[in-house]
Design an enzyme around this catalytic site. Sequence first.
Site, PDB file in Angstrom:
ATOM      1  N   PRO A   2      -5.299  25.104 -25.405  1.00 56.98           N
ATOM      2  CG  PRO A   2      -3.790  24.623 -23.712  1.00 56.98           C
ATOM      3  CD  PRO A   2      -4.392  24.060 -24.917  1.00 56.98           C
ATOM      4  CD  GLU A   3      -5.756  29.659 -29.876  1.00 60.52           C
ATOM      5  OE1 GLU A   3      -5.725  30.878 -30.109  1.00 60.52           O
ATOM      6  OE2 GLU A   3      -6.381  28.856 -30.575  1.00 60.52           O
ATOM      7  CE  LYS A  59      -0.382  29.191 -28.776  1.00 54.58           C
ATOM      8  NZ  LYS A  59      -0.323  28.419 -30.034  1.00 54.58           N
ATOM      9  NE  ARG A 254      -3.722  23.216 -36.103  1.00 57.37           N
ATOM     10  CZ  ARG A 254      -3.490  23.833 -34.954  1.00 57.37           C
ATOM     11  NH1 ARG A 254      -2.403  24.563 -34.817  1.00 57.37           N
ATOM     12  NH2 ARG A 254      -4.323  23.718 -33.947  1.00 57.37           N
TER      13      ARG A 254
END
Length: 284
Positions: A2-3, A59, A254
């Site tokens: 989730p962002e 978030k 990432r």
Amino acid sequence: MPELAEVEYYRKRWDCGLGVPIEDVRVRPEARIYRGASPHVLARQLTGDRLKQSLRHGKQMLFRTAGGGWLGIHLGMSGELVLASAGEPPGRHDHLVLQAGRHRLIFRDPRMFGRVRWHAGPDTPPWWSQLPPEVLEDAFTAARLRAALRRHARAPLKAVLLRQEHFPGIGNWMADEILWRAALHPALPAGRVSDEETGRLWKTIRTVARDALRVIGTDWGTPPDSWLFNHRWTDGGRCPKTGAPLQRAAIGGRTTCWSPARQTLPGAARVRKRPASAGKQGAG
DNA sequence: TACAATGTTTTAAG
DNA sequence: CCTTAAAACATTGT
């Protein structure tokens, strides 16, 4: 997973539980997500209370209770808020379950990188009130962006965009989407972004945040193929703007996807290939 | 099997 | 003190 927009979507999943008395609270006290806080205090104080408002900032989520409590939830990498009916047995990774009427409000998180906190009192918890401005607030100015880029001048742009103390809510896919739309290479050192590019980046951050909230944050819709989003995970994906092949590599720790056809690195700065197992140099 | 996964936090190093 | 990079966290799916 989730962002910004996904968290917004999950936040609303518990809406049907707002105002409904919580008859029972079940916790898995050994779960890592409580991080030193006492899940038993949380369970005791939440029982008999009711959620009356839900908030999101970046978030982070915060649920305010009628009885003067604040339930903070961060979904980490694999967390989600789930709605189940009263009869269903709890899942293996359901760390917090609120029984409210016929609804069961569940925080589920297999990898347990998420976090649950509890705060009692009239005001929002300190960790909440100290959050940096959202990227869609007026307080998120181009000057703020410029300052963040200066502060992390030698770090790759991608890594800087992921920093929550500057850009709350931005995560891996949003960062790639932003850089692709702004035509900036993810490995470009932040300090080398020009004034003109900074302005472009600022606008793009806000556009992508708005687009994400509209498309994903409301009903988890599928973004159009004109976004990078739909192409970034598939091998052999192509840039929707140029048709050229997309490239993927680890940047800022990432997996990063970009379009070499529109995101180029000027001069000296090159993508450094990860050292091919150079062997550990024993510390001595 | 080994590796990667839409995220933070800790540790190490410069 | 500050910044940057890498490892760690725990589980699942490919």
